[in-house]
Design an enzyme around this catalytic site. Structure first.
Site, mmCIF file in Angstrom:
data_model
loop_
_atom_site.group_PDB
_atom_site.id
_atom_site.type_symbol
_atom_site.label_atom_id
_atom_site.label_comp_id
_atom_site.label_asym_id
_atom_site.label_seq_id
_atom_site.Cartn_x
_atom_site.Cartn_y
_atom_site.Cartn_z
ATOM 1 N N GLY A 22 0.886 -1.309 0.091
ATOM 2 C CA GLY A 22 -0.018 -0.006 -0.062
ATOM 3 C C GLY A 22 0.834 1.397 -0.104
ATOM 4 O O GLY A 22 0.596 2.164 0.745
ATOM 5 N N ASN A 24 1.304 3.355 -2.340
ATOM 6 C CA ASN A 24 1.234 4.742 -3.348
ATOM 7 C C ASN A 24 0.493 5.777 -2.689
ATOM 8 O O ASN A 24 0.362 6.646 -3.488
ATOM 9 C CB ASN A 24 0.480 4.000 -4.518
ATOM 10 C CG ASN A 24 -1.018 3.345 -4.002
ATOM 11 O OD1 ASN A 24 -1.226 2.395 -3.872
ATOM 12 N ND2 ASN A 24 -2.041 4.339 -4.252
ATOM 13 N N GLY A 26 -0.988 7.870 1.306
ATOM 14 C CA GLY A 26 -1.127 7.881 2.621
ATOM 15 C C GLY A 26 0.275 7.525 3.502
ATOM 16 O O GLY A 26 1.257 7.900 2.981
ATOM 17 N N SER A 150 -4.369 -0.578 14.176
ATOM 18 C CA SER A 150 -5.177 0.556 14.566
ATOM 19 C C SER A 150 -5.597 0.712 16.096
ATOM 20 O O SER A 150 -5.959 -0.472 16.712
ATOM 21 C CB SER A 150 -6.457 0.594 13.406
ATOM 22 O OG SER A 150 -7.389 1.355 14.040
ATOM 23 N N TYR A 175 -13.948 -4.033 10.276
ATOM 24 C CA TYR A 175 -12.652 -3.278 10.221
ATOM 25 C C TYR A 175 -11.986 -3.385 11.570
ATOM 26 O O TYR A 175 -10.770 -3.772 11.436
ATOM 27 C CB TYR A 175 -12.813 -1.832 9.992
ATOM 28 C CG TYR A 175 -11.715 -0.905 10.122
ATOM 29 C CD1 TYR A 175 -10.802 -1.070 9.163
ATOM 30 C CD2 TYR A 175 -11.641 -0.042 11.307
ATOM 31 C CE1 TYR A 175 -9.390 -0.354 9.424
ATOM 32 C CE2 TYR A 175 -10.400 0.495 11.109
ATOM 33 C CZ TYR A 175 -9.244 0.313 10.308
ATOM 34 O OH TYR A 175 -8.132 1.108 10.546
#
Length: 307
Positions: A22, A24, A26, A150, A175
């Site tokens: 991931g 690309n 943030g 998280s 999530y």
């Protein structure tokens, strides 16, 4: 204990190779850019190739001598995970795997292998990738596996009786489940690596509340409307994407990091600020729960890390 860590504290990374999923956008992009700027070779694991090429260009613009390369990776497709692992496995070494990519509170969808998407991408895809790359990591002395969780893990439960959300689906709860799974995996991986006296370590991080594209699927409902109303206030206490990457950079590069440690922001209840070591819930450290999840993950992915 490491405290007040920012990107300025990242040591020189010349000679080290990183694979960031991931990468690309943030936090993944900011971590990759910082690592490349410190001399590391950085492989960008990206699903969208045009966005990946754009990320390469932006890193090259910031650091003209950066050693960066794009690796096609779709964590929702185990075939793609296998292909990416084959490509990365041909590298001479792999010092750090950063399991960063993730999706949040998506509408109910399934991966190409039939898994509930958030559990499939955030946990199972990374479980499979880590298992496939473990031989390369263990062949690299003092390598690290950094898994991004998280603060939402605190609200998570593993719904073993409905793991693929056939009976019910709550975007936010699924999530939270995936983020709890990330930590259960990190701790279990740490226990198993220690048991064989491996020099590879497993750690986890979380970015706090960061200004990224992760909430892009939040489009309707009372909670979303409330979130939009409160967003100007929330952003007063939130990290930028660059600052949100500080815990990742700490876990990936700081001297003295030990397996099983967890890092996050230091201010406003771990919302933002420089990175430090933090703690996770008792549930996330439950060995019995972690083993059950590990065994299920092996069964679902068909990949056994061999630990």
């Amino acid at each position: 204990m490491i405290t007040n860590f920012t990107s300025k504290d990242v040591p020189n990374q010349s000679g080290k190779t990183f694979f960031v999923t991931g990468a690309n956008t943030g936090i993944g992009f900011e971590a990759a850019k910082a690592l490349a700027g410190k001399g590391g070779r950085v492989l960008l694991g990206c699903r969208n190739q045009s966005k990946g090429q754009d990320a390469l260009s932006r890193i090259a613009e910031a650091h003209p001598r950066a050693d960066v390369e794009l690796v096609s990776l779709d964590l929702s497709d185990l075939t793609s995970v296998h292909r990416a692992a084959e490509i990365v496995g041909r590298e001479p070494k792999l010092d750090v795997l950063i399991n960063n990519a993730g999706i949040m509170a998506t509408p109910k969808t399934a991966t190409k292998d039939g898994f509930e998407a958030q559990f499939g991408v955030n946990h199972l895809g990374h479980f499979a990738l880590t298992g496939l790359l473990l031989p390369k990591l263990e062949a690299t002395p003092e390598s690290r596996i950094v898994t991004v969780s998280s603060v939402g893990h605190r609200n998570g439960d593993i719904n073993f009786d409905d793991i693929n959300a056939i009976k019910s689906y709550s975007p936010q709860q699924r999530y939270y489940q995936s983020k709890l799974a990330n930590l259960l995996f990190m701790y279990e991986l740490d226990r198993r690596l220690r048991a064989k006296a491996s020099s590879t370590i497993s750690v986890a991080v979380h970015p706090g509340v960061a200004d990224t594209e992760l909430p892009r699927y939040l489009t309707s409902g009372f909670q979303v409307r409330l979130l939009r109303m409160l967003m100007p206030l929330i952003m007063l206490f939130a990290n930028s994407a660059e600052a949100g990457a500080w815990p990742t950079l700490l876990g990936a590069t700081a001297p003295g990091v030990d397996g099983g440690q967890y890092f996050g922001p230091s201010r406003f209840g771990e919302w933002s600020g420089p990175a430090k070591q933090v703690d996770s819930t008792d549930k996330s450290k439950d060995p019995g729960l972690a083993k059950r999840l590990w065994d299920l993950s092996v069964e679902m992915t068909g990949i056994d890390p061999g630990l």
